[in-house]
Design a protein around this motif. Structure first.
Motif, PDB file in Angstrom:
ATOM      1  N   ALA A 144       0.828  -1.237   0.003  1.00 17.19           N
ATOM      2  CA  ALA A 144      -0.151  -0.154  -0.235  1.00 17.19           C
ATOM      3  C   ALA A 144       0.803   1.209  -0.023  1.00 17.19           C
ATOM      4  N   HIS A 145       1.990   1.301   0.990  1.00 16.78           N
ATOM      5  CA  HIS A 145       2.899   2.344   0.993  1.00 16.78           C
ATOM      6  C   HIS A 145       3.664   2.684  -0.290  1.00 16.78           C
ATOM      7  N   TYR A 146       4.028   1.576  -1.002  1.00 12.00           N
ATOM      8  CA  TYR A 146       4.827   1.863  -2.274  1.00 12.00           C
ATOM      9  C   TYR A 146       3.857   2.440  -3.593  1.00 12.00           C
ATOM     10  N   HIS A 147       2.481   1.674  -3.221  1.00 12.71           N
ATOM     11  CA  HIS A 147       1.736   2.196  -4.587  1.00 12.71           C
ATOM     12  C   HIS A 147       1.163   3.534  -4.280  1.00 12.71           C
ATOM     13  N   ALA A 148       1.034   3.986  -2.777  1.00  5.52           N
ATOM     14  CA  ALA A 148       0.868   5.298  -2.674  1.00  5.52           C
ATOM     15  C   ALA A 148       1.964   6.318  -3.347  1.00  5.52           C
ATOM     16  N   TRP A 149       3.135   5.732  -2.980  1.00 10.69           N
ATOM     17  CA  TRP A 149       4.175   6.805  -3.473  1.00 10.69           C
ATOM     18  C   TRP A 149       4.153   6.789  -5.249  1.00 10.69           C
ATOM     19  N   PHE A 150       3.993   5.652  -5.892  1.00  9.13           N
ATOM     20  CA  PHE A 150       3.698   5.826  -6.995  1.00  9.13           C
ATOM     21  C   PHE A 150       2.470   6.670  -7.731  1.00  9.13           C
ATOM     22  N   GLY A 151       1.555   6.474  -6.873  1.00  2.00           N
ATOM     23  CA  GLY A 151       0.455   7.566  -7.065  1.00  2.00           C
ATOM     24  C   GLY A 151       0.730   9.267  -7.025  1.00  2.00           C
ATOM     25  N   TYR A 152       1.514   9.316  -5.869  1.00  2.00           N
ATOM     26  CA  TYR A 152       2.119  10.735  -5.851  1.00  2.00           C
ATOM     27  C   TYR A 152       2.865  11.088  -6.900  1.00  2.00           C
ATOM     28  N   TYR A 153       3.766  10.144  -7.057  1.00  3.30           N
ATOM     29  CA  TYR A 153       4.866  10.339  -8.387  1.00  3.30           C
ATOM     30  C   TYR A 153       3.980  10.826  -9.605  1.00  3.30           C
ATOM     31  N   HIS A 154       3.068  10.061  -9.907  1.00  2.00           N
ATOM     32  CA  HIS A 154       2.320  10.342 -11.092  1.00  2.00           C
ATOM     33  C   HIS A 154       1.384  11.540 -11.105  1.00  2.00           C
ATOM     34  N   LEU A 155       0.893  11.720  -9.931  1.00  2.00           N
ATOM     35  CA  LEU A 155       0.126  13.143  -9.401  1.00  2.00           C
ATOM     36  C   LEU A 155       1.263  14.261  -9.932  1.00  2.00           C
ATOM     37  N   ASN A 156       2.201  14.018  -9.568  1.00  2.00           N
ATOM     38  CA  ASN A 156       3.284  15.157  -9.573  1.00  2.00           C
ATOM     39  C   ASN A 156       3.576  15.325 -11.035  1.00  2.00           C
ATOM     40  N   GLN A 157       3.326  14.126 -11.782  1.00  2.00           N
ATOM     41  CA  GLN A 157       3.827  14.512 -13.293  1.00  2.00           C
ATOM     42  C   GLN A 157       2.563  14.846 -13.780  1.00  2.00           C
ATOM     43  N   GLN A 158       1.351  14.934 -13.188  1.00  2.00           N
ATOM     44  CA  GLN A 158       0.152  15.270 -13.849  1.00  2.00           C
ATOM     45  C   GLN A 158      -0.440  14.386 -14.818  1.00  2.00           C
TER      46      GLN A 158
END
Length: 185
Positions: A33-47
């Motif tokens: 869950a933690h690392y999927h959230a990290w990837f979610g925020y990575y992609h959010l920051n990439q728009q």
């Protein structure tokens, strides 16, 4: 655990992938869950909102499997923010309200205040002024007990906008003045 969005942007995709790989090998749902959230925020920051949504939903699923209320609430909040930002206001309401219920149970005042601001702002945008005040006023009372901040100024601005839209110009001016005072301190 709440990690500032700026921290997510600092992790490289390779580092996140490595964390995901390691978590998958150990079948640790909390870490997944933690690392999927990290990837979610990575992609959010990439728009890249579609990918962010995919990873946030995966993070939520793994949080539910781990049966950890804090991460569940956090991932619901992430999905609410993503949907609100993407213009999917009804989905934003759904996820923010679900997170709000979780955080009430957890008694997490900081996250409840964040969600009150978020929900109050969404209701304002929808023209549901009483509901907007239902969330913005409690957030304001909590923020007034702290150091003046941009969040407090934003609450005052939104409350002023509610009063302006409902024709109470005196109250609108009072809250807009408070917002200006906070911003100029």
């Amino acid at each position: 655990m709440i990690i500032p969005a700026s921290a997510y942007a600092q992790k490289t995709p390779a580092a996140i992938r490595e964390g995901l790989r390691s978590a998958a090998e150990t079948k640790n749902n909390d870490s997944l869950a933690h690392y999927h959230a990290w990837f979610g925020y990575y992609h959010l920051n990439q728009q890249n909102n579609d990918s962010a949504g995919y990873y946030f939903r995966k993070a939520l699923s793994y949080s539910k499997l781990a049966a950890k209320e804090g991460p569940i609430a956090y991932n619901l909040t992430s999905l609410g923010a993503l949907h609100a930002r993407s213009g999917n206001v009804d989905s934003g309401f759904y996820y923010f309200n679900a997170a709000y219920e979780k955080y009430q149970h957890l008694r997490d005042t900081a996250m409840l205040t964040y969600l009150e601001i978020s929900l109050g702002s969404l209701y304002l945008d929808r023209g549901l002024y009483e509901k907007s005040l239902k969330y913005l006023l409690p957030a304001t009372y909590k923020l007034e007990a702290l150091q003046p901040s941009e969040n407090l100024a934003g609450c005052y601005t939104n409350i002023g906008a509610v009063y302006n839209k409902t024709g109470d110009q005196h109250a609108a001016l009072e809250y807009h003045t408070k917002a200006l005072e906070v911003r100029t301190k």
